[in-house]
Design a protein around this motif. Sequence first.
Motif: not given
Length: 472
Positions: A158-164, A221-223, A89-94, A154-156
Amino acid sequence: MENPFRVEATADNGATKLIVSEGATRRAYRIGGGTHQHYLEFFSALAEDFGTRTPHSFDGPAASDEPEPNWRPLIVENLSDRITAGYGDPAVLKTDDGYILVATSNDAPDAFPILHSHDLEQWTHRGFVFPEGEAPAWAAHGREVGDFWAPEMVKVGEEYWLVYTARQRSNALAIGLAKSPSPFGPWRDLGHPLISSNAVNTTGLPDDPAMPVLSGGVIDSHIFIDTNGDRYLFWKRDNNGVWPRPLARLLGEKPELVDRLFSDPTDRRTAHFAAAVLPWAQHRRPMERFFFMQLLIEAVLANWKHSKAVLAEVPEASLIVETMSTPIHAQKLSEAGELVGPDRLVLANDLDWEGHLIEGPFVTFQNGKYWLFYAGNDFGTPAYGIGVAVSDNVLGPYTKRSEPILKTSHNWWAPGHASVAPGLDGQPQLFFHAFFPGTGGYNTFRALLTTPLRFEGDEAIAGEADAPSQAA
């Protein structure tokens, strides 16, 4: 008609002892532990002795003259001894500082590995979202107790959010949200699930206070952040975990249904065994309940249209038929990360190849359209694959491609749970997991792979070696 099987079961220091009888034939088995491999070994022995199904994960892909797809393996071994099952279930963020990867950790003590790469070639393990001892208080954790699945970062602002996804202490699956000033942490969980399931028994099976029988949970979940800044949470209703045991119960009460559902003698015997073992299986932990019912699920999948049509004619099977659909929902998120407004059903399994489920949604905006990638069928078998649907609106309606965009090849089995990020050339790349040939299932290693993507009209095209240049 009576069930030809009889099953006697006892627990013994972490092992399970089963005595299976059919007429004068009587065999004793010892399931040495609670892992998927233990159950696969048991079902292989059962098939040899009693003619039930052999686990599908031992089957290879159908013979084909198609060339091997252009998939590039990125990580093919565990890069830390604290990572136990690879990069499912890999999520890659650039990001401005390279690529961040987060992945499923199942029941490992350390939840959600975080990896970093500048070039998609060399990856560095940078820790965990929730190291051992730091899991959210609301989540069950520990070997053969917890489950931490499908994180996405995901970057929101100035911070990063992680859903799981995590398993609550009630055993119901829920979706959590954590925030951090950095992709490498420290991560601060909300302190409660963002979306949870009520522990309601809708299965018709007896309650066990220590191991309640639940309706479907929520997972994957996915944002998605739209071009105007609006945020949406997509997730899956995990109904596929609901129907197998009620079906086994129904087949125990009405064994004459077995012959109506299945024409193959092997599938019939598999269904009768599932009904016979149910009284024991229903009191096991959630993943073991799935293991016990896995071959019944595979038998139903092999007869999918026919089985659903037969069950639709049986009044007692109305819940079973209803929960053979796994809807994907979406709902707006506020700037603080709270769900606002009504949720919307976006997609459901309605194609033959998808079988009893779709899951792992990921939305990307390309060429003026919204593209929803998803996985379908049984994650641990070669039937699993990645589908795609397209829409002019983020909440749909979406039009699906009729066949999977990625499916099992000779070199890689069960590609699934895609995410999309720009490659080194700025063009879209699809990132996904797959099993080595001959393997599959819970806590089995999954590699990280990638393939190029391009979009033409209403078509997404994956895996071309020399995709033409196109703006992302």
